[in-house]
Write a protein that holds these residues in place. Structure first.
Motif, PDB file in Angstrom:
ATOM      1  N   LEU A  92     -16.293  -6.573 -40.616  1.00  0.00           N
ATOM      2  CA  LEU A  92     -17.692  -6.351 -40.263  1.00  0.00           C
ATOM      3  C   LEU A  92     -18.438  -5.826 -41.485  1.00  0.00           C
ATOM      4  CD1 LEU A  92     -17.520  -4.557 -36.780  1.00  0.00           C
ATOM      5  CD2 LEU A  92     -18.285  -6.897 -37.215  1.00  0.00           C
ATOM      6  N   ASP A  93     -19.656  -6.294 -41.675  1.00  0.00           N
ATOM      7  CA  ASP A  93     -20.519  -5.793 -42.736  1.00  0.00           C
ATOM      8  C   ASP A  93     -21.523  -4.821 -42.126  1.00  0.00           C
ATOM      9  OD1 ASP A  93     -21.434  -6.038 -45.597  1.00  0.00           O
ATOM     10  OD2 ASP A  93     -23.302  -6.567 -44.572  1.00  0.00           O
ATOM     11  N   ILE A  94     -21.641  -3.622 -42.712  1.00  0.00           N
ATOM     12  CA  ILE A  94     -22.595  -2.612 -42.256  1.00  0.00           C
ATOM     13  C   ILE A  94     -23.631  -2.462 -43.361  1.00  0.00           C
ATOM     14  CG2 ILE A  94     -22.880  -0.262 -41.396  1.00  0.00           C
ATOM     15  CD1 ILE A  94     -19.821  -0.235 -40.891  1.00  0.00           C
ATOM     16  N   ALA A  95     -24.742  -3.151 -43.217  1.00  0.00           N
ATOM     17  CA  ALA A  95     -25.731  -3.244 -44.301  1.00  0.00           C
ATOM     18  C   ALA A  95     -26.919  -2.313 -44.065  1.00  0.00           C
ATOM     19  CB  ALA A  95     -26.224  -4.682 -44.437  1.00  0.00           C
ATOM     20  N   GLY A  96     -27.306  -1.587 -45.116  1.00  0.00           N
ATOM     21  CA  GLY A  96     -28.464  -0.705 -45.055  1.00  0.00           C
ATOM     22  C   GLY A  96     -28.827  -0.259 -46.457  1.00  0.00           C
ATOM     23  N   ASN A  97     -29.962   0.403 -46.593  1.00  0.00           N
ATOM     24  CA  ASN A  97     -30.402   0.891 -47.899  1.00  0.00           C
ATOM     25  C   ASN A  97     -30.034   2.378 -48.035  1.00  0.00           C
ATOM     26  OD1 ASN A  97     -31.597   1.558 -50.290  1.00  0.00           O
ATOM     27  ND2 ASN A  97     -33.681   1.012 -49.674  1.00  0.00           N
ATOM     28  N   PHE A  98     -28.928   2.631 -48.729  1.00  0.00           N
ATOM     29  CA  PHE A  98     -28.437   3.999 -48.875  1.00  0.00           C
ATOM     30  C   PHE A  98     -28.779   4.595 -50.250  1.00  0.00           C
ATOM     31  CE2 PHE A  98     -25.939   2.203 -45.472  1.00  0.00           C
ATOM     32  CZ  PHE A  98     -25.795   3.251 -44.576  1.00  0.00           C
ATOM     33  N   LEU A  99     -29.787   4.020 -50.896  1.00  0.00           N
ATOM     34  CA  LEU A  99     -30.152   4.471 -52.229  1.00  0.00           C
ATOM     35  C   LEU A  99     -30.538   5.949 -52.246  1.00  0.00           C
ATOM     36  CD1 LEU A  99     -30.708   3.825 -55.201  1.00  0.00           C
ATOM     37  CD2 LEU A  99     -33.015   3.091 -54.518  1.00  0.00           C
ATOM     38  N   PHE A 100     -31.292   6.388 -51.225  1.00  0.00           N
ATOM     39  CA  PHE A 100     -31.787   7.770 -51.208  1.00  0.00           C
ATOM     40  C   PHE A 100     -31.044   8.668 -50.216  1.00  0.00           C
ATOM     41  CE2 PHE A 100     -35.394   5.028 -52.450  1.00  0.00           C
ATOM     42  CZ  PHE A 100     -35.565   5.502 -53.743  1.00  0.00           C
ATOM     43  N   ARG A 131     -25.449  -0.123 -50.814  1.00  0.00           N
ATOM     44  CA  ARG A 131     -25.624  -1.301 -49.958  1.00  0.00           C
ATOM     45  C   ARG A 131     -24.982  -1.147 -48.592  1.00  0.00           C
ATOM     46  NH1 ARG A 131     -22.532  -4.827 -53.600  1.00  0.00           N
ATOM     47  NH2 ARG A 131     -22.525  -6.272 -51.850  1.00  0.00           N
ATOM     48  N   GLY A 132     -24.170  -0.109 -48.384  1.00  0.00           N
ATOM     49  CA  GLY A 132     -23.536   0.061 -47.090  1.00  0.00           C
ATOM     50  C   GLY A 132     -22.026   0.065 -47.175  1.00  0.00           C
ATOM     51  N   LEU A 145     -19.772  -3.393 -31.612  1.00  0.00           N
ATOM     52  CA  LEU A 145     -20.295  -2.732 -32.802  1.00  0.00           C
ATOM     53  C   LEU A 145     -21.554  -3.418 -33.325  1.00  0.00           C
ATOM     54  CD1 LEU A 145     -16.976  -1.780 -34.618  1.00  0.00           C
ATOM     55  CD2 LEU A 145     -18.707  -0.211 -33.742  1.00  0.00           C
ATOM     56  N   GLU A 146     -21.633  -4.731 -33.189  1.00  0.00           N
ATOM     57  CA  GLU A 146     -22.855  -5.428 -33.600  1.00  0.00           C
ATOM     58  C   GLU A 146     -24.056  -4.927 -32.799  1.00  0.00           C
ATOM     59  OE1 GLU A 146     -21.400  -9.795 -35.259  1.00  0.00           O
ATOM     60  OE2 GLU A 146     -21.659  -9.522 -33.105  1.00  0.00           O
ATOM     61  N   LEU A 147     -23.821  -4.553 -31.555  1.00  0.00           N
ATOM     62  CA  LEU A 147     -24.906  -4.076 -30.702  1.00  0.00           C
ATOM     63  C   LEU A 147     -25.178  -2.582 -30.852  1.00  0.00           C
ATOM     64  CD1 LEU A 147     -24.140  -5.960 -27.363  1.00  0.00           C
ATOM     65  CD2 LEU A 147     -26.121  -6.317 -28.854  1.00  0.00           C
ATOM     66  N   ASN A 148     -24.114  -1.800 -31.069  1.00  0.00           N
ATOM     67  CA  ASN A 148     -24.231  -0.345 -30.959  1.00  0.00           C
ATOM     68  C   ASN A 148     -24.197   0.434 -32.275  1.00  0.00           C
ATOM     69  OD1 ASN A 148     -24.133   0.290 -27.869  1.00  0.00           O
ATOM     70  ND2 ASN A 148     -22.576  -1.288 -28.208  1.00  0.00           N
ATOM     71  N   SER A 154     -29.100   8.925 -41.823  1.00  0.00           N
ATOM     72  CA  SER A 154     -30.487   8.666 -41.410  1.00  0.00           C
ATOM     73  C   SER A 154     -30.893   7.225 -41.637  1.00  0.00           C
ATOM     74  CB  SER A 154     -31.432   9.581 -42.208  1.00  0.00           C
ATOM     75  OG  SER A 154     -31.382   9.246 -43.597  1.00  0.00           O
ATOM     76  N   VAL A 155     -29.945   6.395 -42.044  1.00  0.00           N
ATOM     77  CA  VAL A 155     -30.259   5.039 -42.491  1.00  0.00           C
ATOM     78  C   VAL A 155     -30.030   4.013 -41.376  1.00  0.00           C
ATOM     79  CG1 VAL A 155     -29.696   3.243 -44.170  1.00  0.00           C
ATOM     80  CG2 VAL A 155     -29.644   5.653 -44.853  1.00  0.00           C
ATOM     81  N   PRO A 156     -31.027   3.203 -41.034  1.00  0.00           N
ATOM     82  CA  PRO A 156     -30.821   2.100 -40.089  1.00  0.00           C
ATOM     83  C   PRO A 156     -29.898   1.055 -40.722  1.00  0.00           C
ATOM     84  CG  PRO A 156     -33.160   2.557 -40.407  1.00  0.00           C
ATOM     85  CD  PRO A 156     -32.425   3.296 -41.476  1.00  0.00           C
ATOM     86  N   VAL A 157     -28.987   0.506 -39.943  1.00  0.00           N
ATOM     87  CA  VAL A 157     -28.067  -0.496 -40.468  1.00  0.00           C
ATOM     88  C   VAL A 157     -28.020  -1.699 -39.540  1.00  0.00           C
ATOM     89  CG1 VAL A 157     -26.627   1.196 -41.661  1.00  0.00           C
ATOM     90  CG2 VAL A 157     -26.031   0.517 -39.327  1.00  0.00           C
TER      91      VAL A 157
END
Length: 259
Positions: A92-100, A131-132, A145-148, A154-157
């Protein structure tokens, strides 16, 4: 029925090994391939050691990629075909912007377990920095997991299934060296391999930070051998390679350190 009590003698992870024995009995009885949940390295080592003398069953470990630490076992009667494709795992890929808001392995694991799942259903987690992350799970958890799984820290993924070939696994860096020692004591070999003083290595050993083949060893005089894997918490791993005897009856040891 397998000799349960004999197999459980002197094992440290008794409950986990007992569960695998029960599943092996099931595989023998049903003539089907039985899959365990993900097992930790210490449990995998103990199971392999206890099962190696059995002729009734075969085991195959797989965790999604060759270096995976947490792996599932496929268990089948010796007469049946058993290959890697039967030990089902999914990426599974968990993608989000974790830069900050940088997330660690613990953060991703905590978010996954926070959905109500148990650790045994989760394999390795590969952190990808800003990147996650990517995670290996049992197939039946993919849709859940795709749904939940929609936030880490604090990062949406966005969580989605990927092919195992898309896993971004970094090859560990290696340092090779050869040392000559008077003995194969753990403190001597490990201090040479990790490049630290013997007294400091003794401190790591006595405080329980050193494992040999994933088992905690607190005796500095413990004898290691070719093929052993020595790990120090936070310092990486060391593989003991070929061992030869010099003319002066000392041990010449080839070592590979993984960083």
């Amino acid at each position: 029925m397998l000799p349960r009590e004999e197999l459980l003698k002197s094992v440290e992870n008794r409950e986990d090994v007992a569960r695998v024995i029960d599943q092996a009995d099931q595989a023998i009885k049903t003539w089907e391939v039985v899959l365990t949940d993900f097992l930790s390295p210490p449990v995998l080592v103990e199971v392999a050691q206890q099962f190696e003398r059995l002729t009734e069953v075969q085991l195959l470990a797989w965790g999604g990629y060759p270096q995976a630490e947490r792996q599932r076992l496929g268990i089948a009667r010796e007469e049946l075909p058993l290959d890697q494709s039967q030990v089902e795992v999914v990426g599974l890929d968990i993608a989000g912007n974790f830069l900050f808001d940088t997330a660690t392995h613990r953060d991703f694991l905590g978010a996954i377990l926070g959905t109500g799942l148990v650790r045994e259903k989760i394999g390795d987690i590969i952190v990808l920095g800003e990147r996650g992350a990517q995670v290996i799970v049992v197939p039946e958890l993919v849709e859940f997991l795709e749904l939940n799984l929609n936030q880490v820290r604090s990062v949406p993924v966005k969580t989605k299934r990927i092919d195992l070939s898309e896993l971004k696994v970094k090859e560990p860096k290696k340092k090779l060296r050869t040392t000559t020692e008077a003995s194969m004591r753990l403190d001597a070999i490990a201090s040479a391999g990790f490049g630290m003083s013997r007294s400091k290595m003794v401190d790591f050993i006595t405080t329980g930070d050193v494992r040999v083949n994933w088992k905690e060893v607190k005796q500095s005089s413990y004898t290691v051998k070719s093929g052993d894997l020595i790990a120090i918490r936070g310092k990486g791993r060391l593989e003991v390679g070929d061992v030869s005897i010099t003319k002066k009856q000392r041990y010449r040891v080839e070592l590979t350190r993984y960083i």
